[in-house]
Scaffold this motif. Structure first.
Motif, PDB file in Angstrom:
ATOM      1  N   UNK A 179     -30.742  -0.414  29.145  1.00 41.68           N
ATOM      2  CA  UNK A 179     -30.471  -0.199  27.721  1.00 41.68           C
ATOM      3  C   UNK A 179     -30.804   1.246  27.378  1.00 41.68           C
ATOM      4  N   UNK A 180     -29.851   1.921  26.742  1.00 43.17           N
ATOM      5  CA  UNK A 180     -29.983   3.345  26.432  1.00 43.17           C
ATOM      6  C   UNK A 180     -29.621   3.553  24.965  1.00 43.17           C
ATOM      7  N   UNK A 181     -30.407   4.314  24.198  1.00 46.81           N
ATOM      8  CA  UNK A 181     -30.052   4.578  22.796  1.00 46.81           C
ATOM      9  C   UNK A 181     -28.868   5.527  22.690  1.00 46.81           C
ATOM     10  N   UNK A 182     -28.130   5.417  21.596  1.00 50.54           N
ATOM     11  CA  UNK A 182     -26.961   6.278  21.409  1.00 50.54           C
ATOM     12  C   UNK A 182     -27.349   7.740  21.220  1.00 50.54           C
ATOM     13  N   UNK A 186     -22.586  11.292  33.800  1.00 46.78           N
ATOM     14  CA  UNK A 186     -23.761  11.205  34.678  1.00 46.78           C
ATOM     15  C   UNK A 186     -24.439   9.848  34.553  1.00 46.78           C
ATOM     16  N   UNK A 187     -24.427   9.270  33.344  1.00 39.00           N
ATOM     17  CA  UNK A 187     -24.978   7.932  33.146  1.00 39.00           C
ATOM     18  C   UNK A 187     -24.168   6.903  33.933  1.00 39.00           C
ATOM     19  N   UNK A 240     -33.506  12.178  29.137  1.00 39.90           N
ATOM     20  CA  UNK A 240     -33.170  10.770  29.346  1.00 39.90           C
ATOM     21  C   UNK A 240     -32.343  10.581  30.607  1.00 39.90           C
ATOM     22  N   UNK A 241     -31.394  11.466  30.877  1.00 43.31           N
ATOM     23  CA  UNK A 241     -30.575  11.316  32.077  1.00 43.31           C
ATOM     24  C   UNK A 241     -31.427  11.438  33.343  1.00 43.31           C
ATOM     25  N   UNK A 242     -32.509  12.242  33.262  1.00 47.75           N
ATOM     26  CA  UNK A 242     -33.427  12.350  34.396  1.00 47.75           C
ATOM     27  C   UNK A 242     -34.274  11.094  34.518  1.00 47.75           C
ATOM     28  N   UNK A 243     -34.740  10.569  33.374  1.00 49.26           N
ATOM     29  CA  UNK A 243     -35.544   9.349  33.386  1.00 49.26           C
ATOM     30  C   UNK A 243     -34.758   8.166  33.945  1.00 49.26           C
ATOM     31  N   UNK A 244     -33.476   8.098  33.622  1.00 47.39           N
ATOM     32  CA  UNK A 244     -32.639   7.001  34.117  1.00 47.39           C
ATOM     33  C   UNK A 244     -32.533   7.044  35.639  1.00 47.39           C
TER      34      UNK A 244
END
Length: 361
Positions: A22-25, A43-44, A324-328
């Motif tokens: 789950x990712x926020x907009x 990338x996501x 966030x893209x790194x955390x994912x």
């Protein structure tokens, strides 16, 4: 092709584990141009494809959608702002993620033209097992209904000609379907999209779901029933987690797996403001998510009580912030296989104990 590593199209997964993130907009709100937002969504999608994510949930955390739309200025040949888009950030993410998951041969038929897709051609493909080429032979193929017949429907599955599917109740024209391909008998059957994963253990892309907040993401039936058996939150305030640490499934996940051999897991990311801010926003919109007996501090710390595990993947980070893209990428790399392995080993241990008891009796 130089620089490209080919993978076996029969990518095997644990069929009994459905893994979601789950990712926020606001994930794309850190950049203002459409081309940069397209890169972030790409990338996501690639991360989710690589780590075999079955569902992507977009949590709308925008306070004012007008402030979350790409710049209306026209883009210059190099750099600059993007063409205007009327979509909110959650709509933009949903459209781009759906586009990337759709097999290339179905995109013209299933994906309408939209300003959000202006740079879609620049995104790298998922190259997932369900995105087959015309020359690939496979047990299942994704398709779209092109016409109805008295006995069923004609379905475009990316071959030279549509195949005829016999069915009593044909899906609507231009509806996406999964088709079982029995070329030897020349028979084709529409099946559930989950069938390739359940029958062959083959990763079959991801679904995309939009929701208004954490409550809609995690619960259904007026917040009475959880959607997931194992909820894992990520936060800098969480418990430090290292690759050598064991992770133990909660009782609810083990109970569900023992009952019907399935477990649904979700990994929550909080975006720029963190999971705590996401909880506070949802509380303001929808009311308390926790029972009145739960401790409330008013700073969003209660978000941890919504999760079975609340983890910090980088307790010794060298940068002040982790995007966030790194955390994912970090979270999926550290948890995707350990979670599946923990569920499988727990299930095997439970079955062994049950078998031992039966022999003893």
């Amino acid at each position: 092709m130089p620089g490209v590593v080919r993978r076996d199209s029969s990518c095997k997964i644990s069929p009994g584990v459905e893994f979601a993130i789950a990712v926020p907009s606001s994930y794309v709100s850190v950049v203002s141009t459409l081309v940069d937002r397209t890169r972030l969504v790409s990338s996501l999608a690639r991360a989710c494809g690589i780590f075999r994510v079955d569902e992507i949930v977009i949590i709308d955390d925008s306070l004012n959608d007008d402030n979350n739309k790409p710049s209306s200025a026209r883009e210059e040949l190099v750099g600059g702002a993007s063409p205007s888009s009327s979509s909110s950030t959650s709509e933009l993410m949903h459209r781009l993620l759906t586009y990337l998951d759709t097999p290339q041969y179905l995109r013209r038929r299933l994906i309408p033209h939209h300003a959000d897709l202006a740079y879609a051609g620049k995104m790298p493909t998922l190259d997932a097992p369900h995105q087959l080429r015309k020359t690939d032979r496979a047990t299942y193929r994704e398709g779209a209904v092109v016409a109805h017949t008295p006995q069923g429907a004609m379905v475009d599955v990316g071959l030279d000609e549509p195949v005829h599917v016999y069915t009593n109740k044909a899906p609507d024209v231009n509806e996406r379907v999964t088709v079982h391909m029995d070329d030897a008998k020349q028979t084709y059957t529409i099946v559930s999209r989950d069938t390739p994963r359940e029958q062959l253990g083959t990763y079959w892309g991801y679904r995309v779901r939009r929701c208004r907040g954490l409550s809609e993401c995690l619960y259904k039936d007026n917040n009475e029933k959880r959607r997931y058996d194992w909820v894992i939150g990520t936060s800098e305030h969480g418990k430090a987690y290292a690759p050598v640490d064991d992770i133990t499934p909660p009782r609810a996940a083990l109970k569900r797996r023992a009952k019907d051999k399935k477990t649904r897991v979700v990994l929550l990311f909080g975006g720029v403001r963190g999971l705590e801010a996401l909880y506070m926003l949802d509380q303001a919109r929808c009311g308390p998510l926790l029972p009145s007996s739960a401790e409330r501090k008013g700073d969003g710390a209660e978000a941890a009580h919504l999760c079975d595990d609340y983890l910090n993947f980088c307790p010794r980070q060298g940068s002040r912030t982790i995007r966030t893209e790194e955390a994912i990428l970090i979270g999926l790399a550290l948890l995707r296989d350990p979670v599946a392995n923990a569920l499988s080993s727990s299930s095997s241990s439970s079955e062994a104990r049950t078998s031992k008891k039966r022999k003893h009796v």
